[in-house]
Design an enzyme around this catalytic site. Structure first.
Site, mmCIF file in Angstrom:
data_model
loop_
_atom_site.group_PDB
_atom_site.id
_atom_site.type_symbol
_atom_site.label_atom_id
_atom_site.label_comp_id
_atom_site.label_asym_id
_atom_site.label_seq_id
_atom_site.Cartn_x
_atom_site.Cartn_y
_atom_site.Cartn_z
ATOM 1 N N SER A 142 0.786 -1.308 0.030
ATOM 2 C CA SER A 142 -0.150 0.004 -0.045
ATOM 3 C C SER A 142 0.855 1.305 0.007
ATOM 4 C CB SER A 142 -0.999 -0.048 1.314
ATOM 5 O OG SER A 142 -1.640 1.244 1.460
ATOM 6 N N TYR A 155 -1.469 -0.316 10.080
ATOM 7 C CA TYR A 155 -1.766 -0.794 8.529
ATOM 8 C C TYR A 155 -0.448 -0.377 7.870
ATOM 9 C CZ TYR A 155 -3.940 -1.604 4.105
ATOM 10 O OH TYR A 155 -4.012 -1.903 2.715
ATOM 11 N N LYS A 159 2.295 -2.724 6.042
ATOM 12 C CA LYS A 159 2.816 -2.894 4.673
ATOM 13 C C LYS A 159 4.107 -2.285 4.525
ATOM 14 C CE LYS A 159 -1.341 -3.947 3.163
ATOM 15 N NZ LYS A 159 -1.496 -5.230 2.615
#
Length: 251
Positions: A142, A155, A159
């Site tokens: 991401s 998150y 990533k």
């Protein structure tokens, strides 16, 4: 849908909908046979039917469950006899807020699903087929992993780890297996709904290409990174962001 089979086989995790489904769709369209995974068995069955049960199988389970990883790889080998490509797409983002107040158990869950599971699948496909026969791995990362990502920090950190995992695997698995990552910006999926729902036009206005991503954008990138056209590419992270990074530092 092509009428000819390529002879290649892919395993795509987290593919009952969203980006994973878009990746599976792109690979099937060029003739690959595919095993898809997902947590919800009913949603997975529906996806298999939509993609084509003559070329697709589904294995339900939680990505971080090692037994599920093993079964998914075993079922792929049993059904198709090989697993040339692995696309690690399964991911989670169960929290929205500053990491200063983040429950560490939640952080562990994010890493288990987003990073450790990807390593588990990579290990199992390596030993089942790729070690002796070669292939390619694509990790869906991401843009949150290559920049600060306010309110989705756990998150983003996971990533970033996945991008480094890509480098480690690319180095260790060469020359048999190429390993690359894709770092999408906001793609219109249920997973990312909170980032654009009710304000899509406003969100899209920030992108030089004037729209948010769709799953087929990532599917096309994954198809390229698992094709002969990318045979001299490994250890790279392809940012697919509609040009959003062009605006970095502007204003």
């Amino acid at each position: 849908m092509t009428s000819e089979l390529s002879g290649k086989v892919a395993l795509v995790t987290g593919a009952s909908r969203g980006i994973g489904y878009g990746v599976a769709e792109a690979l099937i369209a060029r003739g690959d046979r595919v095993c898809i995974t997902g947590r919800n068995e009913d949603a997975l069955k529906e996806a298999v039917e939509q993609l084509g049960a003559d070329r697709v199988i589904g294995v339900a389970g939680k990505a971080h469950d090692e037994a599920h990883q093993a079964v998914a790889v075993e079922r792929t080998m049993e059904a198709f006899g090989r697993v040339d490509y692995l696309v690690n797409n399964a991911g989670t983002n169960p929290v929205f807020g500053p990491i200063a107040d983040l429950d560490l158990d939640v952080a562990r869950k994010v890493f288990e699903t987003n990073v450790v599971s990807a390593l588990g699948f990579a290990q199992k496909t390596w030993h089942a087929w790729q070690k002796d026969n070669g292939g390619a791995i694509v990790n869906i990362a991401s843009v949150a992993g290559v920049s600060a990502s306010p309110f989705i920090g756990a998150y983003g950190i996971s990533k970033a780890a996945m991008i480094n995992l890509t480098l480690q695997l690319a180095h260790e698995y060469a020359p048999k297996v190429r390993v690359n990552a894709i770092a999408p910006a906001v793609v219109k999926t249920k997973f990312a709904q909170a980032l654009y729902e009710g304000r899509e036009a406003e969100a899209a206005a920030a992108y030089p290409l004037a729209r948010l991503g769709v799953p087929s954008d990532i599917g096309g990138a994954a198809a390229f990174l698992t094709s002969e056209q990318s045979d001299w590419i490994t250890g790279q992270t392809l940012v697919v962001d509609g040009g959003i990074f062009l605006n970095a530092g502007v204003g």
